[in-house]
Design a protein around this motif. Structure first.
Motif, short mmCIF file in Angstrom:
data_model
loop_
_atom_site.label_atom_id
_atom_site.label_comp_id
_atom_site.label_asym_id
_atom_site.label_seq_id
_atom_site.Cartn_x
_atom_site.Cartn_y
_atom_site.Cartn_z
N THR A 139 0.83 -1.20 0.00
CA THR A 139 0.00 0.00 0.00
C THR A 139 0.87 1.25 0.00
O THR A 139 0.61 2.21 -0.73
N LEU A 140 1.92 1.23 0.79
CA LEU A 140 2.85 2.37 0.85
C LEU A 140 3.53 2.58 -0.51
O LEU A 140 3.65 3.71 -0.99
N LEU A 141 3.92 1.49 -1.15
CA LEU A 141 4.56 1.59 -2.46
C LEU A 141 3.59 2.18 -3.50
O LEU A 141 3.98 3.02 -4.31
N ARG A 142 2.34 1.73 -3.45
CA ARG A 142 1.35 2.23 -4.40
C ARG A 142 1.04 3.71 -4.17
O ARG A 142 0.75 4.44 -5.12
N MET A 143 1.13 4.18 -2.93
CA MET A 143 0.94 5.61 -2.67
C MET A 143 2.10 6.42 -3.24
O MET A 143 1.90 7.51 -3.79
N ILE A 144 3.32 5.88 -3.14
CA ILE A 144 4.47 6.57 -3.73
C ILE A 144 4.31 6.64 -5.25
O ILE A 144 4.61 7.66 -5.88
N ALA A 145 3.80 5.54 -5.83
CA ALA A 145 3.62 5.49 -7.28
C ALA A 145 2.48 6.37 -7.76
O ALA A 145 2.42 6.72 -8.95
#
Length: 358
Positions: free
Chosen positions: A44-50
């Protein structure tokens, strides 16, 4: 290349808060691995960065500029997915060039980037094949190549090796590490496999329930885990954790008694109140089999050739794992005497936080 700053980043799905608040500073060119158990919030954190997932609060900055309101396509990041996400009806060349065509890049530049990515990843002979004609490792190279052709500031990897077999995972993690050395871009890699984290990262971020438990270099986390969660998660096989209390303290040492176990004297540069609850951590490779120590009944001896893993049971019924180099001659049913190697143990307080020795 780029630096990335997360400032009080939060995420909720309705009433469910999955990331309470994360602050993180990732420097230009670092290879950072987010690691943690399933459901800890790393993807989820990675997808927010993306930019594929909206944030509930906080700020995300790339090279000092906020990207919270910037569409995913304009953030200068490229993501490699677990599922490869290749178009099955397109050739490798078409998969690599599709995203560039959508932004109307000149055909000559597209061809140049596709050919360069193909050579870099050693898939230049596969450009006219379709995904179904490729092995799992080749498909993953194509997925990485698609990210490379975009020339992003930051690469994001979401468990990219989880669909590969064990031998191929080892080969691909070496290839990704080499790729980082060649390109020098900032890379953020998500995995639940702490072996991948230990072998690939410049810096590891350990997550649990959306909270950062510890950030540091792989060996820093291995040698000085901040708490029992990190101690038990980083390292394979995991650290043995034995609950007990301090029954004596003074003269530079403490006496630790595990529940139902004989007392064990440990050198410690600080005094602890008698009766203090504590947890003793011992890595399997830091346990000595000798003539003194805790009696432990051997239940299973795993012989790996170059290493032996001895699964034992202590007098109080707790399991404990011993790792010995070479081929052990002990057999199931033997009773061993085991003790921690001098200065190769860890002590944690009642809250599970590390007690630093002096």
């Amino acid at each position: 290349m780029a630096n990335l700053v997360l400032e009080n980043v939060r995420k909720s799905f309705g009433a469910l808060e999955v990331i309470p608040s994360i602050n993180l500073d990732i420097k230009d060119g670092e290879f950072v691995v987010f690691v943690g158990p399933s459901g800890c919030g790393k993807s989820t954190l990675l997808r927010m960065i993306a930019g594929l997932e909206e944030t509930t609060g906080g700020d995300i900055r790339i090279d000092g500029g906020s990207v919270i309101d910037t569409p995913a396509a304009d953030r200068g990041v490229a993501m490699v997915f677990q599922s490869y996400a290749l178009y099955p009806h397109m050739t490798v060349r078409q998969n690599l060039s599709f995203g560039l065509e959508n932004i109307h890049m000149p055909k000559e530049e597209i061809n140049k980037r596709v050919e360069a990515a193909g050579r870099l990843l050693q898939i230049d002979t596969l450009l006219e094949r379709r995904p179904r004609q490729l092995s799992g490792g080749q498909r993953q190279r194509v997925a990485i190549g698609r990210a490379i052709t975009r020339d992003p500031k930051i690469f994001l990897f979401d468990e990219p090796l989880s669909n590969l077999d064990a031998e191929l995972r080892v080969l691909m993690r070496v290839e990704i590490t080499k790729l980082h050395e060649r390109l020098g871009n900032t890379m953020i890699y998500v995995t639940h496999d702490q072996i991948e984290a230990m072998t690939m990262a410049d810096k590891i971020v350990v997550l649990r329930k959306g909270v950062v438990e510890q950030v540091g270099a792989p060996l820093e986390l291995y040698n000085k885990p901040r708490n029992t969660f990190v101690a038990g998660f980083i390292g394979s096989p995991r650290m043995n954790l034995i609950e007990g209390k301090i029954t004596a303290s003074g003269s530079g040492s403490v006496t630790f008694e595990g529940n139902g176990l004989p007392p064990l004297t440990l050198p410690l540069g600080i005094d602890l109140p008698v009766g203090t609850k504590a947890t003793l951590g011992i890595r399997p490779e830091d346990i000595i089999v000798g003539d003194t120590g805790w009696p432990a009944d051997l239940t299973v001896a795993e012989q790996h050739g170059a290493n032996s893993y001895l699964h034992c049971t202590l007098q109080n019924g707790e399991p404990i794992l011993v790792h010995q180099q070479g081929q052990s001659r002990v057999e199931r049913g033997d009773t061993l005497k085991i003790a921690p190697r001098a200065d190769h143990w860890h002590l944690f307080d009642e809250q599970g936080l590390r007690i630093d020795t002096q």
